[in-house]
Scaffold this active site. Sequence first.
Site, PDB file in Angstrom:
ATOM      1  N   SER A  35      12.340  37.030 -18.761  1.00  0.00           N
ATOM      2  CA  SER A  35      13.620  37.710 -18.640  1.00  0.00           C
ATOM      3  C   SER A  35      13.338  39.182 -18.338  1.00  0.00           C
ATOM      4  O   SER A  35      12.422  39.762 -18.928  1.00  0.00           O
ATOM      5  CB  SER A  35      14.380  37.581 -19.969  1.00  0.00           C
ATOM      6  OG  SER A  35      15.605  38.268 -19.910  1.00  0.00           O
ATOM      7  N   GLY A  40      12.448  40.662 -13.075  1.00  0.00           N
ATOM      8  CA  GLY A  40      12.936  41.065 -11.758  1.00  0.00           C
ATOM      9  C   GLY A  40      13.232  39.906 -10.810  1.00  0.00           C
ATOM     10  O   GLY A  40      13.502  40.128  -9.630  1.00  0.00           O
ATOM     11  N   LYS A  41      13.212  38.698 -11.322  1.00  0.00           N
ATOM     12  CA  LYS A  41      13.434  37.500 -10.483  1.00  0.00           C
ATOM     13  C   LYS A  41      14.727  37.588  -9.668  1.00  0.00           C
ATOM     14  O   LYS A  41      14.715  37.396  -8.458  1.00  0.00           O
ATOM     15  CB  LYS A  41      13.537  36.234 -11.359  1.00  0.00           C
ATOM     16  CG  LYS A  41      12.306  35.862 -12.138  1.00  0.00           C
ATOM     17  CD  LYS A  41      12.514  34.602 -12.960  1.00  0.00           C
ATOM     18  CE  LYS A  41      13.602  34.699 -14.021  1.00  0.00           C
ATOM     19  NZ  LYS A  41      13.404  35.735 -15.045  1.00  0.00           N
ATOM     20  N   SER A  42      15.825  37.846 -10.359  1.00  0.00           N
ATOM     21  CA  SER A  42      17.128  37.832  -9.677  1.00  0.00           C
ATOM     22  C   SER A  42      17.248  38.953  -8.657  1.00  0.00           C
ATOM     23  O   SER A  42      17.785  38.759  -7.564  1.00  0.00           O
ATOM     24  CB  SER A  42      18.257  37.943 -10.696  1.00  0.00           C
ATOM     25  OG  SER A  42      18.294  36.775 -11.477  1.00  0.00           O
ATOM     26  N   SER A  87      12.163  29.524 -16.531  1.00  0.00           N
ATOM     27  CA  SER A  87      11.351  28.291 -16.440  1.00  0.00           C
ATOM     28  C   SER A  87       9.958  28.527 -17.036  1.00  0.00           C
ATOM     29  O   SER A  87       8.962  28.522 -16.306  1.00  0.00           O
ATOM     30  CB  SER A  87      11.278  27.776 -15.000  1.00  0.00           C
ATOM     31  OG  SER A  87      10.994  28.789 -14.055  1.00  0.00           O
TER      32      SER A  87
END
Lengths: 207, 207
Positions: free
Chosen positions: A38, A41-43, A110
């Site tokens: 979380s 920076g994925k999104s 994930s």
Amino acid sequence: MAEQKATNITWHGGTVTRDDREKLLGQKGVTVWMTGLSASGKSTIAVILEQMLLHQKKHAYRLDGDNVRHGLNKNLGFSAEDRAENIRRIGEVAKLFTDAGVIAITSFISPYKKDRDAVRASCKPGEFIEVYVNASVATAEQRDPKGLYKKARAALAAGKGMGFTGIDDPYEAPDKPEIVIETESVSAEEAAKQILAYLDKGDYLAA
Amino acid sequence: MAEQKATNITWHGGTVTRDDREKLLGQKGVTVWMTGLSASGKSTIAVILEQMLLHQKKHAYRLDGDNVRHGLNKNLGFSAEDRAENIRRIGEVAKLFTDAGVIAITSFISPYKKDRDAVRASCKPGEFIEVYVNASVATAEQRDPKGLYKKARAALAAGKGMGFTGIDDPYEAPDKPEIVIETESVSAEEAAKQILAYLDKGDYLAA
């Protein structure tokens, strides 16, 4: 069915194939699977990648908590079993988008290797691109834009662990991801360009 | 994240919207929900409709037993609860495709009004087109291309009911479907054209 009328086109010539869809779209279907803590920076990266793809007239679609957790997976909780089922369903939907010829970008923590590897194993070779968005827990906790780490620390201190990834639940980094993004030295824009270059080199951006 | 480098394009200008995707594809996302007995002709019509849409360079994707029952819904059985969950998940996936700008064509018996109406209620107005593929049980049973009715009759005679729609489980016809296909007087090709005309008239085939 009543008898078919004569026409100039034979509509019974066969079903529309994946190849037909890919030619129509001028690209190849694929799943870009972002994994990381979380606040790693994925999104942010996914959003920029999607913009860059649109700029090249490519059809991408993001699957994330916003459109999955409150819809398809709204009947799942956070037990180990439900977490695994959450990832399994996301994988199955990403595969449907891939089959439709779309570039599916998934953006979920994930955290468990086993769950991600099960999705990979069910995909055809080259159709699952694992992107490890790497940030240390310290860095992610320092960013903490939604105050989730703070909340998890407080819960843990009060003896009410939440099973929050990186705090009181493990994040299992991928062994052999196709792409590693080192977010402590690379901007989100550079990261998106890195993924785009991979897609381009792998010939996914042409039918 | 490291600092962003200056570029000519502002990638942080916002996320790609549904409108962006629809403009790219030159169409509007929508769910075409086919419902009807086994052997009523749903899949045949869906396949032809998909071909006709491709011919107009429109991006459609069919969801059916082949790509859903063995993937996303492989952990569901045939209890009342599982049948409802089966339709719920298909609805949620169709909505994701619709949001992606795709013309999603679902082809499932979906016998219960309650389940179909729940999907409709969760869709935005105009984004759920219910197509009632009407055939009497007698007609469907006479066609029986896969021998399923025969099997169901035999099971029932042996006192082992299968809960087969039309034989020992009800099919609840829609009250107000957007489209009714009378398969006893209309060919599959004419039926597909009827749906295509509805999509055209409703402005779904333009962005």
